[in-house]
Design a protein around this motif. Structure first.
Motif, PDB file in Angstrom:
ATOM      1  N   SER A 169       0.836  -1.196   0.000  1.00  0.00           N
ATOM      2  CA  SER A 169       0.000   0.000   0.000  1.00  0.00           C
ATOM      3  C   SER A 169       0.874   1.251   0.000  1.00  0.00           C
ATOM      4  N   VAL A 170       0.230   2.366  -0.314  1.00  0.00           N
ATOM      5  CA  VAL A 170       0.929   3.648  -0.273  1.00  0.00           C
ATOM      6  C   VAL A 170       1.453   3.907   1.134  1.00  0.00           C
ATOM      7  N   LEU A 171       0.623   3.617   2.116  1.00  0.00           N
ATOM      8  CA  LEU A 171       1.010   3.821   3.513  1.00  0.00           C
ATOM      9  C   LEU A 171       2.186   2.928   3.901  1.00  0.00           C
ATOM     10  N   GLU A 172       2.162   1.684   3.424  1.00  0.00           N
ATOM     11  CA  GLU A 172       3.225   0.741   3.752  1.00  0.00           C
ATOM     12  C   GLU A 172       4.556   1.160   3.135  1.00  0.00           C
ATOM     13  N   MET A 173       4.527   1.626   1.892  1.00  0.00           N
ATOM     14  CA  MET A 173       5.766   2.052   1.244  1.00  0.00           C
ATOM     15  C   MET A 173       6.313   3.328   1.891  1.00  0.00           C
ATOM     16  N   ASP A 174       5.423   4.209   2.334  1.00  0.00           N
ATOM     17  CA  ASP A 174       5.795   5.411   3.089  1.00  0.00           C
ATOM     18  C   ASP A 174       7.007   6.113   2.473  1.00  0.00           C
ATOM     19  N   LEU A 175       6.822   6.607   1.255  1.00  0.00           N
ATOM     20  CA  LEU A 175       7.932   7.226   0.527  1.00  0.00           C
ATOM     21  C   LEU A 175       8.504   8.442   1.243  1.00  0.00           C
ATOM     22  N   ARG A 176       7.673   9.149   1.980  1.00  0.00           N
ATOM     23  CA  ARG A 176       8.176  10.337   2.668  1.00  0.00           C
ATOM     24  C   ARG A 176       9.197   9.959   3.728  1.00  0.00           C
ATOM     25  N   ARG A 177       8.900   8.935   4.508  1.00  0.00           N
ATOM     26  CA  ARG A 177       9.833   8.530   5.574  1.00  0.00           C
ATOM     27  C   ARG A 177      11.022   7.761   5.015  1.00  0.00           C
ATOM     28  N   SER A 178      10.768   6.878   4.050  1.00  0.00           N
ATOM     29  CA  SER A 178      11.821   6.001   3.549  1.00  0.00           C
ATOM     30  C   SER A 178      12.769   6.685   2.565  1.00  0.00           C
ATOM     31  N   PHE A 179      12.218   7.610   1.768  1.00  0.00           N
ATOM     32  CA  PHE A 179      13.041   8.215   0.714  1.00  0.00           C
ATOM     33  C   PHE A 179      13.002   9.745   0.693  1.00  0.00           C
TER      34      PHE A 179
END
Length: 224
Positions: A169-179
């Motif tokens: 999910s978008v929440l699981e990928m969490d691009l803001r925190r991870s990248f």
């Protein structure tokens, strides 16, 4: 020289030099409903633009007096697209700056030319160089479809996801925190959504439009 007395009302844009860059820019601005003044020494090039704007003038010279009579000083922004003729480009840009135009943008074909243009008060663009860099980036990183460079090493990029992202999910990928990236839009099956639900489950063939630091986008490309 075919010209009219400069108009008194402010005009959104002026484009001086109707090569491929200037002509395409002027057409796009006019099609977007903006008022545009276009100027070139070629009657045929000016004639082509008259279907887009009534303010299309042939000028054999680009002196301050001629530009003033045309009405260039009434523009909010003027783009000088005469990059190949370096001396003409620099002198014309200087004349436009001296006419008090609030924003002057000039096309350059070399860093030396760009440096001079910046010193006389113009913003500088390098259309050929920028297009080459964008193409090189697309060739070197096949997952990036297109990108726009902003200030401070920030880019907007289209990134095609792979099967590795499927089922997350978008929440699981969490691009803001991870990248350190923010999702601007999501494209799938020919549809674009600018309001992406955090619960959306990726299929693995979407195109994400993201914004963030260049190095973070590169890192995401490798790990997505």
């Amino acid at each position: 020289m075919n010209k009219k007395k400069g108009t008194e009302n402010m005009v959104s844009y002026g484009v001086i030099g109707l090569g491929r860059f200037g002509s395409a820019l002027a057409r796009r601005l006019a099609e977007a409903g903006e008022e545009v003044i276009v100027v070139d020494c070629s009657e045929s090039k000016v004639k082509e633009l008259r279907q887009y704007t009534e303010n299309a003038y042939v000028a054999d010279e680009l002196s301050k007096e001629v530009l003033e009579e045309i009405g260039i000083q009434n523009c909010d922004t003027v783009i000088v697209g005469i990059g190949e003729k370096i001396d003409t480009c620099i002198l014309t840009t200087l004349n436009v700056v001296n006419l008090g135009v609030p924003r002057v943008i000039a096309k350059a074909i070399s860093s030396d030319q760009g440096e001079v243009l910046e010193k006389i008060g113009a913003e500088v663009v390098y259309p050929e160089r920028d297009m080459a860099l964008r193409l090189a980036r697309r060739l070197l990183t096949g997952s990036v479809l297109d990108n726009i460079s902003l200030n401070n090493n920030v880019e907007i990029a289209e990134v095609r996801l792979t099967e590795k992202s499927a089922g997350r999910s978008v929440l699981e990928m969490d691009l803001r925190r991870s990248f350190g990236l923010n999702i601007i839009a999501l494209e799938h099956n020919g549809k674009t959504d600018t309001e992406v639900d955090p619960a959306y489950i990726f299929k693995g063939d979407e195109i994400l439009v993201v914004i963030g630091k260049k190095e973070n986008i590169t890192r995401f490309e490798k790990e997505k």
